[in-house]
Design a protein around this motif. Structure first.
Motif, short mmCIF file in Angstrom:
data_model
loop_
_atom_site.label_atom_id
_atom_site.label_comp_id
_atom_site.label_asym_id
_atom_site.label_seq_id
_atom_site.Cartn_x
_atom_site.Cartn_y
_atom_site.Cartn_z
N ASP A 66 -0.93 -0.62 6.57
CA ASP A 66 -1.20 -2.14 6.63
C ASP A 66 -2.75 -2.28 7.34
O ASP A 66 -3.47 -3.17 6.88
CB ASP A 66 -0.29 -2.73 7.45
N SER A 67 -3.03 -1.55 8.44
CA SER A 67 -4.47 -1.51 8.88
C SER A 67 -5.51 -1.50 7.86
O SER A 67 -6.51 -1.89 8.15
CB SER A 67 -4.74 -0.67 10.26
N LEU A 68 -4.98 -0.49 7.05
CA LEU A 68 -6.27 -0.17 5.90
C LEU A 68 -6.14 -1.01 4.65
O LEU A 68 -6.88 -0.79 4.01
CB LEU A 68 -5.86 1.19 5.38
N GLY A 69 -5.12 -2.14 4.80
CA GLY A 69 -5.32 -3.04 3.66
C GLY A 69 -4.46 -2.68 2.64
O GLY A 69 -4.42 -3.35 1.57
N VAL A 70 -3.51 -1.79 2.73
CA VAL A 70 -2.49 -1.41 1.69
C VAL A 70 -1.58 -2.54 1.76
O VAL A 70 -1.19 -3.00 2.60
CB VAL A 70 -1.79 -0.08 1.91
#
Length: 158
Positions: A66-70
């Protein structure tokens, strides 16, 4: 919070080794911890999470993704497929492995393990102890410890 590991070692063998600790107080604290973790492990692409069943390996992996934008809906435990591939918001792949059901090294090799590990892209592994002797030396080993109060501690050295 980082601590020098082996400070008391008179040989200096561990002088360059740092021990890191991140506390995850509860589920609401996951995103903060994931962001802090990613900033502290920059430069490491192979990360092996050692932890008991139910300690939050998949949950923490979801927070990292989530932090990586997945897309959060895309992240799930690859227990049966062994590996899932996700794309970050910048289009980079993240490989999520679950070696829980692996009983022989050949099973990991058959999925092309080294192609993934040699890709330079982020590889997040659950149950890496099942393929320990296949992991490269540069693998970052992270322990997730369940504390008495239900919080989690992430602990690693680099």
């Amino acid at each position: 919070m980082a601590h020098a590991a082996g400070d008391d070692d008179s040989t200096g063998a561990f002088a360059d080794c740092m021990q890191h600790l991140i506390q995850i107080h509860d589920l609401d604290d996951l995103q903060r911890a994931a962001g802090e973790f990613l900033s502290q492990v920059k430069g490491h692409s192979i990360i092996a999470f050692h932890a008991p069943m139910g300690s939050g390996k998949t949950t923490f992996t979801k927070a990292l993704c989530d932090s990586l934008g997945v897309n959060a809906d895309a992240v799930s435990s690859p227990t049966f497929s062994i590996v899932n591939e996700y794309l970050t918001s910048s289009g980079d792949p993240v490989y999520h492995f679950d070696f829980y059901r692996i009983t022989k090294n050949e099973e990991a090799l058959d999925i092309g393990l080294y192609d993934y590990l040699d890709s330079g892209h982020l590889c997040l592994m659950e149950w890496p102890e099942n393929i320990e002797d296949l992991l490269p030396e540069e693998t970052l080993v992270v322990r997730i410890r369940v504390e008495d109060d239900g919080s989690r501690s992430l602990i690693w050295e680099d």
